[in-house]
Design an enzyme around this catalytic site. Structure first.
Site, PDB file in Angstrom:
ATOM      1  N   ILE A 161      33.946  52.930  11.521  1.00  0.00           N
ATOM      2  CA  ILE A 161      33.069  52.558  12.632  1.00  0.00           C
ATOM      3  C   ILE A 161      33.708  51.516  13.547  1.00  0.00           C
ATOM      4  O   ILE A 161      33.197  51.220  14.620  1.00  0.00           O
ATOM      5  CB  ILE A 161      31.692  52.104  12.084  1.00  0.00           C
ATOM      6  CG1 ILE A 161      31.087  53.207  11.207  1.00  0.00           C
ATOM      7  CG2 ILE A 161      30.715  51.759  13.185  1.00  0.00           C
ATOM      8  CD1 ILE A 161      31.000  54.577  11.881  1.00  0.00           C
ATOM      9  N   GLY A 162      34.819  50.955  13.171  1.00  0.00           N
ATOM     10  CA  GLY A 162      35.526  50.091  14.121  1.00  0.00           C
ATOM     11  C   GLY A 162      36.184  48.874  13.514  1.00  0.00           C
ATOM     12  O   GLY A 162      37.388  48.711  13.592  1.00  0.00           O
ATOM     13  N   ARG A 245      19.631  34.102   9.054  1.00  0.00           N
ATOM     14  CA  ARG A 245      20.741  34.412   9.949  1.00  0.00           C
ATOM     15  C   ARG A 245      20.434  33.924  11.361  1.00  0.00           C
ATOM     16  O   ARG A 245      19.357  34.188  11.899  1.00  0.00           O
ATOM     17  CB  ARG A 245      20.979  35.909   9.986  1.00  0.00           C
ATOM     18  CG  ARG A 245      22.418  36.282  10.162  1.00  0.00           C
ATOM     19  CD  ARG A 245      22.585  37.776  10.259  1.00  0.00           C
ATOM     20  NE  ARG A 245      23.006  38.166  11.596  1.00  0.00           N
ATOM     21  CZ  ARG A 245      24.212  37.966  12.076  1.00  0.00           C
ATOM     22  NH1 ARG A 245      25.129  37.353  11.361  1.00  0.00           N
ATOM     23  NH2 ARG A 245      24.521  38.356  13.295  1.00  0.00           N
ATOM     24  N   CYS A 246      21.365  33.201  11.941  1.00  0.00           N
ATOM     25  CA  CYS A 246      21.178  32.700  13.295  1.00  0.00           C
ATOM     26  C   CYS A 246      22.248  33.253  14.210  1.00  0.00           C
ATOM     27  O   CYS A 246      23.349  33.570  13.767  1.00  0.00           O
ATOM     28  CB  CYS A 246      21.224  31.183  13.310  1.00  0.00           C
ATOM     29  SG  CYS A 246      19.774  30.481  12.529  1.00  0.00           S
ATOM     30  N   HIS A 371      27.365  54.771  18.018  1.00  0.00           N
ATOM     31  CA  HIS A 371      27.059  54.369  16.651  1.00  0.00           C
ATOM     32  C   HIS A 371      25.770  53.554  16.616  1.00  0.00           C
ATOM     33  O   HIS A 371      25.532  52.726  17.490  1.00  0.00           O
ATOM     34  CB  HIS A 371      28.210  53.546  16.073  1.00  0.00           C
ATOM     35  CG  HIS A 371      27.836  52.824  14.828  1.00  0.00           C
ATOM     36  ND1 HIS A 371      27.676  53.467  13.622  1.00  0.00           N
ATOM     37  CD2 HIS A 371      27.537  51.521  14.600  1.00  0.00           C
ATOM     38  CE1 HIS A 371      27.303  52.585  12.714  1.00  0.00           C
ATOM     39  NE2 HIS A 371      27.213  51.407  13.275  1.00  0.00           N
ATOM     40  N   HIS A 424      27.250  47.221   3.204  1.00  0.00           N
ATOM     41  CA  HIS A 424      26.646  45.917   2.914  1.00  0.00           C
ATOM     42  C   HIS A 424      26.900  45.485   1.478  1.00  0.00           C
ATOM     43  O   HIS A 424      26.668  44.342   1.117  1.00  0.00           O
ATOM     44  CB  HIS A 424      25.136  45.957   3.166  1.00  0.00           C
ATOM     45  CG  HIS A 424      24.796  46.372   4.560  1.00  0.00           C
ATOM     46  ND1 HIS A 424      24.566  47.678   4.900  1.00  0.00           N
ATOM     47  CD2 HIS A 424      24.690  45.660   5.695  1.00  0.00           C
ATOM     48  CE1 HIS A 424      24.311  47.748   6.204  1.00  0.00           C
ATOM     49  NE2 HIS A 424      24.383  46.547   6.703  1.00  0.00           N
ATOM     50  N   CYS A 456      28.800  51.570   8.606  1.00  0.00           N
ATOM     51  CA  CYS A 456      28.972  50.619   9.710  1.00  0.00           C
ATOM     52  C   CYS A 456      30.382  50.039   9.627  1.00  0.00           C
ATOM     53  O   CYS A 456      31.206  50.503   8.835  1.00  0.00           O
ATOM     54  CB  CYS A 456      27.908  49.524   9.626  1.00  0.00           C
ATOM     55  SG  CYS A 456      27.757  48.518  11.126  1.00  0.00           S
TER      56      CYS A 456
HETATM   57  N1  GLN Z   1      32.182  48.704  16.033  1.00  0.00           N
HETATM   58  C1  GLN Z   1      31.398  47.695  15.404  1.00  0.00           C
HETATM   59  C2  GLN Z   1      32.008  47.320  14.058  1.00  0.00           C
HETATM   60  O1  GLN Z   1      32.560  48.149  13.437  1.00  0.00           O
HETATM   61  C3  GLN Z   1      29.975  48.168  15.196  1.00  0.00           C
HETATM   62  C4  GLN Z   1      29.108  47.080  14.616  1.00  0.00           C
HETATM   63  C5  GLN Z   1      27.640  47.446  14.557  1.00  0.00           C
HETATM   64  O2  GLN Z   1      27.279  48.586  14.532  1.00  0.00           O
HETATM   65  N2  GLN Z   1      26.787  46.475  14.487  1.00  0.00           N
HETATM   66  O3  GLN Z   1      31.933  46.202  13.615  1.00  0.00           O
HETATM   67 ZN    ZN Z   2      26.601  49.604  12.589  1.00  0.00          ZN
END
Ligand code: GLN
Ligand code: ZN
Length: 489
Positions: A161-162, A245-246, A371, A424, A456
């Site tokens: 996802i990146g 979380r802030c 995404h 996570h 993610c």
């Molecule tokens: N491209 C972002 C990552 O991989 C996507 C983060 C997200 O979806 N919050 O961190």
């Molecule tokens: Zn994500």
């Protein structure tokens, strides 16, 4: 409304916007208050913000690094309380309070003329934007054919996802760079080395569409805001996001424009290191809007369109630099949904349009991904489809692919990457588990539609977990490819 409340009750009038960070306009608030007083008198009248001050930072006077003009327009929690005091005093006839409010009016009147608040170039471009700008050149079905040929990916393509692990070394380098202890050249060497490492790891794991890993990004909104005109950053502007979380959202105070490319350099560098396609990585206009403090002198929708145009230029430049796959992340699309049902359709309409403005300029062969990080999206599935993205990746592993039910009912013409493992958790998934999840996805999706990716980004994970997890993911995709190839048709 006013008459509905019996005269013997206390009225707590929420006359100051508790959600925004801007000073109120006495020209709006005072007449409202005078109307209330005319009806009910001042007995039993309380003045309050419209909601808890949880959504605003504490004290704008701390932000001494901000331009003084901008700072003078801001009202964080402390300033909102002071405003309430002024309004109350003004109502009780205080001359000084009236004078202070007049001064505030004069100050805010200058805001619209301040440099950068209203830019002719930005406004003219937005006005001239035709509805065509939201369209790709051809329909999705045709683009799929063109992209299949151009990218030559295997069945069940694997990707991420990146982001890749934000190691302590990376964080330290960024902090040292910010504080001036690490010069630009040295910092850039750290980034280049990291990108090279991230690419080697992906090649070794056998992934099909690679990423550069986002080591240069502190945060997916801040990174873009820092490079766009119209943004400012606070030092202490923290607000609660959820639980403990802030976040410290940037402030969008002026018209948004992109003075120079923002991501092309690192994406091109990454692409120069491999023959496999490297995915360009952008944060979408709705997410940037949603995770910022937005100016109160323009409709949110207009600010979002300005962002969309800036990102459109970035998408175009990435394409021009030879990046063939571009992901525009919109994890905040759903959380922007207004509470009032009557307002939801209009929001989704402009939010979708903004995404499409960002993505609309590219050729058919350029593959646009998006995404989102949540599974329950039945409520917005039409909007997600309307994004017209070639590929959508969505969090899904924790709900055991529940989201596929949505796609059972709704036949999406593009490709879908339901996340196959939970990022996570530090747990490394076994390849058999991933196979099982993919099999359940294949009950609903065409094999030609299915991508294989985590839920993610991987930035919160360590390499010790990421490497075996990606290996398991690739092994699962390969096993299923063999199986699918043996089924005729
Ligand atoms: N491209 C972002 C990552 O991989 C996507 C983060 C997200 O979806 N919050 O961190
Ligand atoms: Zn994500």
């Amino acid at each position: 409304m006013l008459d509905a409340l019996p005269a013997d009750r206390v009225l707590s009038a929420g006359v100051i916007d508790g959600r925004n960070i801007w000073r109120s306009q006495p020209a709006h608030v005072l007449p409202l208050l005078e109307k209330i007083v005319a009806r009910r008198g001042t007995d039993g009248l309380w003045l309050a913000p419209s909601c808890s001050l949880l959504h605003t930072p504490i004290d704008a006077t701390q932000e001494t690094a901000l331009p003084p003009a901008l700072r003078s327009w801001l009202a964080f929690a402390q300033q909102k309380l002071e405003e309430l005091r002024l309004y109350a005093d003004a109502l009780s006839g205080s001359r000084t309070a009236r004078d202070a409010l007049n001064e505030q009016t004069a100050l805010l009147a200058q805001r619209s003329h301040a440099l950068g608040v209203q830019r002719q170039d930005v406004r003219a471009r937005l006005n001239a934007l035709s509805p065509q700008a939201t369209l790709r050149r051809s329909e999705l079905a045709h683009r799929r054919v063109v992209q299949a040929e151009a990218l030559a990916l295997p069945l069940l393509p694997t990707t991420t996802i990146g982001s890749f692990p934000q190691t302590d070394a990376l964080r330290r380098a960024r902090a040292d760079h910010r504080s001036g202890q690490l010069n630009n050249a040295a910092y850039e060497t750290v980034l280049a080395n990291e990108i090279r490492h991230v690419l080697q790891q992906q090649e070794a794991a056998g992934l099909d569409v690679l990423v550069h890993g986002e080591p240069e990004r502190n945060d997916m909104v801040e990174y873009f805001g820092e490079q766009l005109d119209g943004f400012a950053f606070t030092r202490q502007g923290w607000v609660q996001s959820y639980g403990s979380r802030c976040v410290k959202p940037p402030i969008i105070w002026g018209d948004v424009a992109r003075p120079a490319p923002m991501t092309v350099r690192w994406s091109s560098y990454a692409q120069s290191l491999t023959d496999k396609p490297v995915k360009g990585m952008l944060t979408g206009p709705v997410t940037v809007l949603q995770w910022s403090f937005v100016r109160d002198d323009l409709p949110r929708e207009t600010v979002c369109r300005q962002l969309a145009l800036a990102l459109r230029d970035e998408v175009h430049d990435l394409e021009h630099a030879g990046i063939r796959v571009i992901q525009i992340d919109e994890p905040a699309l759903r959380e922007g949904l207004p509470l009032r049902q009557a307002d939801q359709a209009a929001y989704l309409d402009w939010a979708v349009q903004c995404f499409r403005i960002s993505a609309g300029g590219v050729g058919d062969a350029t593959q646009i991904h998006t995404h989102m990080c949540y599974a329950e999206f039945n409520a917005i599935i039409d909007a997600v489809a309307a994004l017209d993205a070639d590929v959508i990746s969505i969090e899904s592993s924790r709900s055991r692919m529940e989201l596929l039910e949505a796609f059972e009912r709704y036949h999406y013409p593009g490709d879908i990457g339901p996340g196959v493992y939970d990022i996570h958790s530090p747990r490394v998934p076994a390849s058999e588990e991933i196979v099982t999840l993919l099999r359940s996805a294949l009950r609903v999706l065409d094999p030609k539609q299915l991508w294989v990716n985590p839920d993610c980004g991987l930035k919160t994970r360590g390499w010790a977990e990421v490497t075996p997890a990606l290996e398991a993911m690739v092994a699962a995709a390969r096993a299923l490819r063999v199986e699918l190839a043996s089924i005729p048709g």
